[in-house]
Design an enzyme around this catalytic site. Sequence first.
Site, PDB file in Angstrom:
ATOM      1  N   ASN A  38       0.864  -1.185   0.000  1.00  0.00           N
ATOM      2  CA  ASN A  38       0.000   0.000   0.000  1.00  0.00           C
ATOM      3  C   ASN A  38       0.894   1.228   0.000  1.00  0.00           C
ATOM      4  O   ASN A  38       1.485   1.569   1.020  1.00  0.00           O
ATOM      5  CB  ASN A  38      -0.904  -0.036   1.244  1.00  0.00           C
ATOM      6  CG  ASN A  38      -1.763   1.213   1.367  1.00  0.00           C
ATOM      7  OD1 ASN A  38      -1.786   2.055   0.459  1.00  0.00           O
ATOM      8  ND2 ASN A  38      -2.462   1.337   2.479  1.00  0.00           N
ATOM      9  N   TRP A  39       0.998   1.867  -1.167  1.00  0.00           N
ATOM     10  CA  TRP A  39       1.942   2.981  -1.317  1.00  0.00           C
ATOM     11  C   TRP A  39       1.399   4.283  -0.728  1.00  0.00           C
ATOM     12  O   TRP A  39       2.100   5.301  -0.714  1.00  0.00           O
ATOM     13  CB  TRP A  39       2.301   3.160  -2.796  1.00  0.00           C
ATOM     14  CG  TRP A  39       3.060   1.997  -3.376  1.00  0.00           C
ATOM     15  CD1 TRP A  39       3.558   0.909  -2.693  1.00  0.00           C
ATOM     16  CD2 TRP A  39       3.430   1.793  -4.744  1.00  0.00           C
ATOM     17  NE1 TRP A  39       4.199   0.050  -3.551  1.00  0.00           N
ATOM     18  CE2 TRP A  39       4.143   0.573  -4.821  1.00  0.00           C
ATOM     19  CE3 TRP A  39       3.231   2.528  -5.917  1.00  0.00           C
ATOM     20  CZ2 TRP A  39       4.654   0.066  -6.014  1.00  0.00           C
ATOM     21  CZ3 TRP A  39       3.741   2.028  -7.116  1.00  0.00           C
ATOM     22  CH2 TRP A  39       4.442   0.812  -7.164  1.00  0.00           C
ATOM     23  N   LYS A  40       0.143   4.265  -0.282  1.00  0.00           N
ATOM     24  CA  LYS A  40      -0.478   5.450   0.334  1.00  0.00           C
ATOM     25  C   LYS A  40      -0.244   6.691  -0.536  1.00  0.00           C
ATOM     26  O   LYS A  40      -0.211   6.590  -1.756  1.00  0.00           O
ATOM     27  CB  LYS A  40       0.021   5.607   1.780  1.00  0.00           C
ATOM     28  CG  LYS A  40      -0.215   4.317   2.589  1.00  0.00           C
ATOM     29  CD  LYS A  40      -0.041   4.472   4.065  1.00  0.00           C
ATOM     30  CE  LYS A  40      -0.293   3.117   4.739  1.00  0.00           C
ATOM     31  NZ  LYS A  40      -0.243   3.161   6.183  1.00  0.00           N
ATOM     32  N   HIS A  62      -9.644   1.087   4.740  1.00  0.00           N
ATOM     33  CA  HIS A  62      -8.355   1.236   5.414  1.00  0.00           C
ATOM     34  C   HIS A  62      -8.523   2.155   6.620  1.00  0.00           C
ATOM     35  O   HIS A  62      -9.325   3.101   6.586  1.00  0.00           O
ATOM     36  CB  HIS A  62      -7.304   1.811   4.448  1.00  0.00           C
ATOM     37  CG  HIS A  62      -5.926   1.744   5.027  1.00  0.00           C
ATOM     38  ND1 HIS A  62      -5.459   2.695   5.906  1.00  0.00           N
ATOM     39  CD2 HIS A  62      -4.938   0.829   4.890  1.00  0.00           C
ATOM     40  CE1 HIS A  62      -4.229   2.363   6.276  1.00  0.00           C
ATOM     41  NE2 HIS A  62      -3.890   1.235   5.674  1.00  0.00           N
ATOM     42  N   GLU A  95      -6.874   4.529   7.717  1.00  0.00           N
ATOM     43  CA  GLU A  95      -6.692   5.969   7.465  1.00  0.00           C
ATOM     44  C   GLU A  95      -7.950   6.574   6.859  1.00  0.00           C
ATOM     45  O   GLU A  95      -8.230   7.761   7.060  1.00  0.00           O
ATOM     46  CB  GLU A  95      -5.447   6.189   6.596  1.00  0.00           C
ATOM     47  CG  GLU A  95      -4.176   6.016   7.434  1.00  0.00           C
ATOM     48  CD  GLU A  95      -3.031   5.304   6.736  1.00  0.00           C
ATOM     49  OE1 GLU A  95      -2.978   5.312   5.495  1.00  0.00           O
ATOM     50  OE2 GLU A  95      -2.185   4.721   7.454  1.00  0.00           O
ATOM     51  N   GLU A 154      -5.423  -4.922  10.468  1.00  0.00           N
ATOM     52  CA  GLU A 154      -4.396  -3.914  10.721  1.00  0.00           C
ATOM     53  C   GLU A 154      -4.724  -3.182  12.027  1.00  0.00           C
ATOM     54  O   GLU A 154      -5.544  -2.256  12.024  1.00  0.00           O
ATOM     55  CB  GLU A 154      -4.342  -2.905   9.573  1.00  0.00           C
ATOM     56  CG  GLU A 154      -4.042  -3.535   8.228  1.00  0.00           C
ATOM     57  CD  GLU A 154      -3.479  -2.526   7.231  1.00  0.00           C
ATOM     58  OE1 GLU A 154      -2.345  -2.731   6.801  1.00  0.00           O
ATOM     59  OE2 GLU A 154      -4.152  -1.532   6.927  1.00  0.00           O
ATOM     60  N   GLY A 195       2.529   2.239  10.920  1.00  0.00           N
ATOM     61  CA  GLY A 195       3.499   3.325  10.777  1.00  0.00           C
ATOM     62  C   GLY A 195       4.174   3.713  12.085  1.00  0.00           C
ATOM     63  O   GLY A 195       4.813   4.761  12.170  1.00  0.00           O
ATOM     64  N   SER A 245       3.460  -2.210  10.488  1.00  0.00           N
ATOM     65  CA  SER A 245       4.899  -2.260  10.739  1.00  0.00           C
ATOM     66  C   SER A 245       5.522  -3.624  10.414  1.00  0.00           C
ATOM     67  O   SER A 245       6.418  -4.085  11.121  1.00  0.00           O
ATOM     68  CB  SER A 245       5.214  -1.848  12.184  1.00  0.00           C
ATOM     69  OG  SER A 245       4.808  -0.503  12.398  1.00  0.00           O
ATOM     70  N   GLY A 278       2.875  -1.142   4.397  1.00  0.00           N
ATOM     71  CA  GLY A 278       2.915   0.280   4.094  1.00  0.00           C
ATOM     72  C   GLY A 278       4.352   0.718   3.834  1.00  0.00           C
ATOM     73  O   GLY A 278       4.903   0.516   2.743  1.00  0.00           O
ATOM     74  N   GLY A 279       4.985   1.313   4.848  1.00  0.00           N
ATOM     75  CA  GLY A 279       6.322   1.903   4.706  1.00  0.00           C
ATOM     76  C   GLY A 279       7.330   1.012   3.997  1.00  0.00           C
ATOM     77  O   GLY A 279       8.036   1.462   3.076  1.00  0.00           O
TER      78      GLY A 279
END
Length: 259
Positions: free
Chosen positions: A9-11, A101, A103, A173, A179, A219, A240-241
């Site tokens: 997930n490149w957000k 998601h 977010e 999640e 993150g 994470s 993510g990251g």
Amino acid sequence: MRRPIVGGNWKMHLTRIGAVRLAREVGEGLRAHDVDAARLDVGVFPPFVYLDSVGTTLSDDRSPLELGAQDLHPEPEGAFTGEVSAPMLLDVGARAVLVGHSERRHVIGEPESLIRRKTHAALAAGLRCVLCVGELLDERDAGTTNEVNERQLRSALEGAAVRDPDMLVIAYEPVWAIGTGRTATPQDAQQAHAHIRRVLADVLGTDAAARVRIQYGGSVKPANAKELFSQPDIDGGLIGGASLKAEDFVAICLAAVPR
Ligand code: 13P
């Protein structure tokens, strides 16, 4: 029996050139390690505006990567300024979509009623629906993790027609792990996943529930992926990251390949 599935997930990151480069490097990395699409599903979820460019790169490369979007609007078309529909996503080559998601739930403020409509729209359009659930830190501290996951799942799937269990993926999640560098222990994550599968069995039936893949997200790094993915109900991860660095993302994908 379930083929593992890993998503990046490149957000709201990258540029067009950076997104294309990352997709190419991930595809090359997977091929260099002979990752067989029969043993692992891998998807990347770029921002809307880069879907077309990344999709073109993937088809040029004959890459095993599946293209996905980070969100969709429940209606197929209409006066919805700024929104993107399922037919539009299919049109630019997307085959999967994230729904709900954290977010979007907690930062953008999407209600569960909207997440239900998006889930239904994704499944009806034939997009692989990656439905995200997970508890906030105070919900975890209050001991309500399973309750929260169950409520979010039942709400999103109410009235949904899941014809092919492969086309529904649940991403667990825990919000406090996203993150933050904090990860659920493999045992805690397994416990939450097992409960999610019990709820799926109640909603969809035991056969379908045994086929739905449940990803862990929050994470995940090359160093912790293997232990998380070796739990019986953890069928891969939503990253993510670490998905923004090809080398790390490929290492995480390799950790999900069954040996
Ligand atoms: P991080 O891997 O950066 O914690 O993000 C997880 C996530 O939100 C994936 O959807």
